[in-house]
Design an enzyme around this catalytic site. Structure first.
Site, PDB file in Angstrom:
ATOM      1  N   GLU A 126       0.853  -1.193   0.000  1.00  0.00           N
ATOM      2  CA  GLU A 126       0.000   0.000   0.000  1.00  0.00           C
ATOM      3  C   GLU A 126       0.885   1.238   0.000  1.00  0.00           C
ATOM      4  OE1 GLU A 126      -1.248  -1.381   3.863  1.00  0.00           O
ATOM      5  OE2 GLU A 126      -0.968   0.632   4.686  1.00  0.00           O
ATOM      6  N   LYS A 128       2.855   4.511   1.070  1.00  0.00           N
ATOM      7  CA  LYS A 128       3.339   5.078   2.325  1.00  0.00           C
ATOM      8  C   LYS A 128       3.043   6.576   2.253  1.00  0.00           C
ATOM      9  CE  LYS A 128       7.275   5.132   5.445  1.00  0.00           C
ATOM     10  NZ  LYS A 128       7.316   6.536   5.815  1.00  0.00           N
ATOM     11  N   ASP A 130       2.973  10.408   3.127  1.00  0.00           N
ATOM     12  CA  ASP A 130       3.928  11.318   3.747  1.00  0.00           C
ATOM     13  C   ASP A 130       3.177  12.382   4.547  1.00  0.00           C
ATOM     14  OD1 ASP A 130       6.317  12.395   4.416  1.00  0.00           O
ATOM     15  OD2 ASP A 130       6.754  13.268   2.456  1.00  0.00           O
ATOM     16  N   TYR A 236      -4.704   2.818   8.575  1.00  0.00           N
ATOM     17  CA  TYR A 236      -3.954   1.670   8.053  1.00  0.00           C
ATOM     18  C   TYR A 236      -3.443   0.714   9.125  1.00  0.00           C
ATOM     19  CZ  TYR A 236      -0.133   4.951   9.004  1.00  0.00           C
ATOM     20  OH  TYR A 236       0.705   5.846   9.605  1.00  0.00           O
ATOM     21  N   LYS A 324      11.119   2.321  -0.274  1.00  0.00           N
ATOM     22  CA  LYS A 324      11.144   3.759  -0.564  1.00  0.00           C
ATOM     23  C   LYS A 324      11.348   4.020  -2.051  1.00  0.00           C
ATOM     24  CE  LYS A 324      10.884   5.813   3.509  1.00  0.00           C
ATOM     25  NZ  LYS A 324      11.903   6.770   3.866  1.00  0.00           N
ATOM     26  N   CYS A 418      41.468  19.434  15.708  1.00  0.00           N
ATOM     27  CA  CYS A 418      40.028  19.633  15.830  1.00  0.00           C
ATOM     28  C   CYS A 418      39.684  21.112  15.624  1.00  0.00           C
ATOM     29  CB  CYS A 418      39.569  19.178  17.211  1.00  0.00           C
ATOM     30  SG  CYS A 418      37.849  19.607  17.539  1.00  0.00           S
ATOM     31  N   CYS A 421      38.338  22.488  19.290  1.00  0.00           N
ATOM     32  CA  CYS A 421      39.166  22.611  20.498  1.00  0.00           C
ATOM     33  C   CYS A 421      40.657  22.571  20.200  1.00  0.00           C
ATOM     34  CB  CYS A 421      38.807  21.519  21.502  1.00  0.00           C
ATOM     35  SG  CYS A 421      39.341  19.884  20.983  1.00  0.00           S
ATOM     36  N   CYS A 440      38.419  13.668  16.937  1.00  0.00           N
ATOM     37  CA  CYS A 440      39.081  14.605  17.817  1.00  0.00           C
ATOM     38  C   CYS A 440      39.426  13.851  19.080  1.00  0.00           C
ATOM     39  CB  CYS A 440      38.129  15.762  18.123  1.00  0.00           C
ATOM     40  SG  CYS A 440      38.546  16.645  19.631  1.00  0.00           S
ATOM     41  N   CYS A 446      36.824  18.901  24.643  1.00  0.00           N
ATOM     42  CA  CYS A 446      36.297  19.511  23.427  1.00  0.00           C
ATOM     43  C   CYS A 446      34.843  19.901  23.657  1.00  0.00           C
ATOM     44  CB  CYS A 446      36.403  18.521  22.275  1.00  0.00           C
ATOM     45  SG  CYS A 446      35.697  19.150  20.745  1.00  0.00           S
TER      46      CYS A 446
HETATM   47  S1  IVH Z   1       2.300   1.021   9.155  1.00  0.00           S
HETATM   48  C1  IVH Z   1       3.810  -1.204  12.407  1.00  0.00           C
HETATM   49  N1  IVH Z   1       1.399   2.002   6.890  1.00  0.00           N
HETATM   50  O1  IVH Z   1       5.395   5.646   8.194  1.00  0.00           O
HETATM   51  C2  IVH Z   1       3.835  -0.287  11.301  1.00  0.00           C
HETATM   52  N2  IVH Z   1       2.811   3.363   8.223  1.00  0.00           N
HETATM   53  O2  IVH Z   1       8.155   5.117   8.746  1.00  0.00           O
HETATM   54  C3  IVH Z   1       3.190   0.970  11.614  1.00  0.00           C
HETATM   55  N3  IVH Z   1       3.207   5.581   7.319  1.00  0.00           N
HETATM   56  O3  IVH Z   1       5.154   6.076  11.641  1.00  0.00           O
HETATM   57  C4  IVH Z   1       3.089   1.844  10.481  1.00  0.00           C
HETATM   58  N4  IVH Z   1       1.968   5.351   5.521  1.00  0.00           N
HETATM   59  O4  IVH Z   1       3.578   7.429  10.157  1.00  0.00           O
HETATM   60  C5  IVH Z   1       2.158   2.214   7.978  1.00  0.00           C
HETATM   61  N5  IVH Z   1       0.515   2.766   4.906  1.00  0.00           N
HETATM   62  C6  IVH Z   1       1.255   2.976   5.986  1.00  0.00           C
HETATM   63  C7  IVH Z   1       1.918   4.199   6.213  1.00  0.00           C
HETATM   64  C8  IVH Z   1       2.700   4.343   7.338  1.00  0.00           C
HETATM   65  C9  IVH Z   1       2.742   6.163   6.213  1.00  0.00           C
HETATM   66  C10 IVH Z   1       4.122   6.224   8.268  1.00  0.00           C
HETATM   67  C11 IVH Z   1       3.729   6.116   9.718  1.00  0.00           C
HETATM   68  C12 IVH Z   1       4.895   5.495  10.406  1.00  0.00           C
HETATM   69  C13 IVH Z   1       5.990   5.771   9.445  1.00  0.00           C
HETATM   70  C14 IVH Z   1       7.125   4.789   9.584  1.00  0.00           C
END
Ligand code: IVH
Length: 700
Positions: A126, A128, A130, A236, A324, A418, A421, A440, A446
């Site tokens: 699914e 992710k 942002d 989610y 990602k 350094c 310091c 350092c 320092c």
């Molecule tokens: S699952 C146990 N599903 O990504 C897993 N997270 O990098 C819990 N996020 O803190 C998260 N879309 O804020 C999940 N489809 C998705 C998501 C998602 C965005 C974010 C969420 C999490 C962060 C982790």
């Protein structure tokens, strides 16, 4: 203005001019940071500005301005929202960046669960989102609490604000009595654009991107303001539940949808790696016209009983990961290479760039990692470079456009002393196998290291003292109020007793109430989980997980210290005992001995321990497990689960898992064909269990 003339070479006129510029610049960044949730520069850059200001003032004390930034403590502690502890922690996710790593994720799951070729492994994929994650707690169908993620264990109560979001129902029909729904709050591109246009019209500061705008909107004092922002929410995941939602991830999400939540329509259930990658490609292909920001694809094991078995490592589940999207790149000029000194003295070269937008964010700094990297890239001041930004990680310089190099650009010479310091710089390792990192050697002499260590000590995952953030530490350190961790705990006493000190409440941004709050927050930390205190010491290679292992194993700071001192004195048994902890290797032993061999570390630790009395462990979720605190060794072939799973589950129940049998072993769990360990256990009279007996005892 640029701030690159060495302080020692500044003329008085230049210094006066620069102090004025710094005061203005720092005040502007303070306003952006605290007022608008829209910082323009990184914390490190901000810190560098303040450090430079302090250095110039130290050289020209009579030039110190009335509005000097070193007299300001940054914002008052945030007391806006009350803290709430999450019933179940809100987790983060591991990352993969390629098809190979995605396959490895799937294979790790198969291996951990010991799945055979004919068992189907379904994984959901699914987008992710942002945005920022939030947790919504419903009791008997009514929304009773809405919280931000915070550090995962504790967030802020923003119920009134979250209630203004259309996608968030206030009541549910037919839901479990207790239901915590988790998901992402976000803003669509269209709404973000309209919102910024209105702000521009009104002469207000613009938000940098939809995520910052969403975060700023959720953290409004006045819920009326939040209500005017068109926020959205995708569900989610979930936290505490009084009864399960379904047997599978996809089933549970379908149930959330049926209960009235908005869920993402692009989620697919994939039974092969190929399907996962196809879904990734499909989602990536639609990224541009989704109308909201996504930064990857999240994979989750579909069967919830398998999620349960897979469990977590640190704060990330083994049953999920984020794939990602590739990083975005841009070209700009590298103006200068600065050297930053970190907590462990590591010198990190940082590229100061002409600001450039990379994937919607203005970037003016990029890491160059170390001297080898500078050499590998052959990067020089004045070069045109390609910078890349992936997610939230620090931007990197990936390539130099050498054909555009200005005439006369000279290779960068890494400093041998350094820059903070002046101590010598050392490079560890053997003659023909040097460590890449240069350090350092100044240790706590320092100031850069001392401040960085203090910042780590008070950071969220360590002591997490409300009202004592990096800005305050910086100011207290500059003024000589706090030089080491113990000083934090004597601050109140000295504040009222020492008439040479300017009282805290007389400082800018620090009224009587916030000082009282700060002292109360410090007081509350005198008893604190040992593992987090240990983590806060900032010993190299002793991260959160290792700190927890050490705290469990030794039970007290004194016991750990005695053990390490014995190791330093050559006690092999003490060394073996430490190495027997599953997850502790030679690097950790070396780092611990290095730390405890330093007299000034021991003295500082003594002073700290005189102030605090740590409790054993943070979460004692396992205290009632009969195996909590027991040392267990696994041997032979296990039938019901893989070795990794057995170890992970034992650890989750509070047992210490060791690799070898000794008189300290409480149980040896012997699978088929157990050999020498079983023999040794029998000789030593250690209790041995079959796999089934162990499972029974561990309550499975
Ligand atoms: S699952 C146990 N599903 O990504 C897993 N997270 O990098 C819990 N996020 O803190 C998260 N879309 O804020 C999940 N489809 C998705 C998501 C998602 C965005 C974010 C969420 C999490 C962060 C982790």
């Amino acid at each position: 203005m640029s701030h690159d003339t060495p302080v020692a070479e500044l003329t008085k006129t230049e210094a006066r001019k620069e102090l004025k510029a710094l005061a203005d610049e720092i005040a502007r960044h303070d306003a952006l940071y605290h007022g608008e949730d829209a910082p323009e520069i990184s914390d490190a850059d901000y810190d560098a500005l303040r450090q430079r200001n302090a250095a110039i003032e130290a050289r020209f004390p009579d030039l110190k301005r009335a509005d000097s930034p070193s007299e300001k403590i940054g914002a008052a502690p945030s007391t806006q929202f009350s803290a709430v502890r999450h019933a179940k922690p809100m987790l983060s996710l591991g990352n993969v960046f390629s098809e190979t790593e995605a396959r490895e994720f799937r294979e790790r799951v198969i291996r951990f669960l010991g799945l055979s070729d004919d068992e189907e492994l379904a994984i959901t994929a699914e987008p992710k989102i942002d945005g920022l994650s939030a947790s919504l707690r419903y009791e008997e169908g009514a929304l009773v609490l809405g919280a931000t993620r915070g550090d995962g264990r504790e967030g802020e109560d923003v119920t009134a604000n979250l209630k203004t979001i259309n996608d968030i129902p206030h009541t549910l029909m037919g839901a479990p009595d207790v239901l915590e729904v988790r998901g992402e709050v976000f803003l669509s591109h269209a709404d973000f654009g309209a919102m910024n246009a209105a702000r521009e019209e009104a002469g207000e500061e613009l938000y940098k991107n939809p995520r910052n705008a969403a975060a700023g909107s959720v953290r409004q004092k006045d819920a009326g303001v939040t209500a005017s922002r068109p926020l959205a929410f995708f569900a989610y995941a979930w936290g505490e539940l009084s009864e399960p939602l379904a047997d599978t991830q996809s089933g549970a999400v379908a149930r959330l949808k049926a209960l009235g939540f908005r869920t993402n329509p692009l989620m697919r259930r994939c039974v092969t790696l190929e399907e996962m990658l196809e879904t990734y490609a499909e989602i990536e292909g639609r990224r541009a016209d989704l109308g909201y920001d996504i930064d990857g694809v999240v994979y989750k094991v579909d069967r919830l009983d398998w999620q349960e078995r897979l469990g977590f490592v640190s704060r990330a589940p083994r049953w999920a990961t984020a794939h990602k999207f590739p990083a975005e790149q841009a070209t700009t000029i590298l103006e200068r290479i600065d050297i930053q000194v970190g907590r462990t003295g590591a010198l990190t070269p940082v590229a100061k760039l002409s600001p450039v937008t990379v994937g919607g964010v203005v970037v003016s700094n990029a890491t160059l990692h170390n001297a080898d990297e500078i050499e590998r890239l052959d990067v020089r001041e004045g070069d045109m470079v390609v910078v890349q930004r992936a997610g939230d990680v620090i931007p990197q310089v990936v390539r130099v456009l050498t054909e555009k190099r200005p005439k006369g650009a000279k290779p960068f010479e890494f400093p041998m002393t350094c820059p903070v310091c002046g101590s010598a710089v050392a490079q560890g390792g053997e003659e023909d196998d040097k460590d890449v990192v240069r350090r350092c050697t100044g240790g706590l002499v320092c100031s850069a290291q001392a401040v960085a260590r203090l910042k780590h000590f008070v950071s969220r995952r360590a002591m997490d003292i409300e009202g004592l953030g990096t800005k305050q530490i910086e100011a207290f350190f500059t003024d000589g109020l706090v030089k080491e961790p113990a000083d934090i705990f004597t601050l109140e006493k000295r504040d009222s007793a020492d008439s040479n000190l300017k009282p805290l409440r007389a400082r800018e941004g620090f009224g009587k109430k916030s000082v009282d709050n700060l002292f109360a927050a410090i007081e509350a930390r005198r008893t604190f989980p040992l593992n987090r205190l240990l983590f806060g010491l900032g010993v190299r290679h002793v991260g959160e997980t290792t700190s927890e292992l050490l705290a469990r194993h030794y039970g007290s700071m004194e016991a750990l210290r005695r053990a390490v001192e014995n190791i330093i004195a050559g006690d092999e048994a003490a060394r073996d005992d430490l190495l027997a902890i599953d997850g502790v290797g030679g690097t950790v032993v070396e780092a611990l001995t290095e730390f405890f061999a330093e007299a000034h570390n021991l003295e500082a630790l003594d002073r700290l321990m005189a102030e605090v009395s740590p409790e054993l462990l943070e979460a004692l979720p396992v205290a009632d497990s009969p195996v909590a605190g027991k040392t267990v060794v696994f041997t032979g072939k296990l039938e019901k689960m893989t070795r990794d799973e057995a170890k992970a589950r034992a650890a989750a129940l509070g047992a210490k898992v060791a690799g070898s049998v000794s008189s300290k072993t409480d149980y040896l769990v012997a699978g088929a064909d157990a050999g020498s360990k079983l023999k040794k256990a029998t000789e030593l009279g250690v209790a041995t269990l079959t796999e089934d007996e162990w499972l029974e005892m561990a309550g499975n």
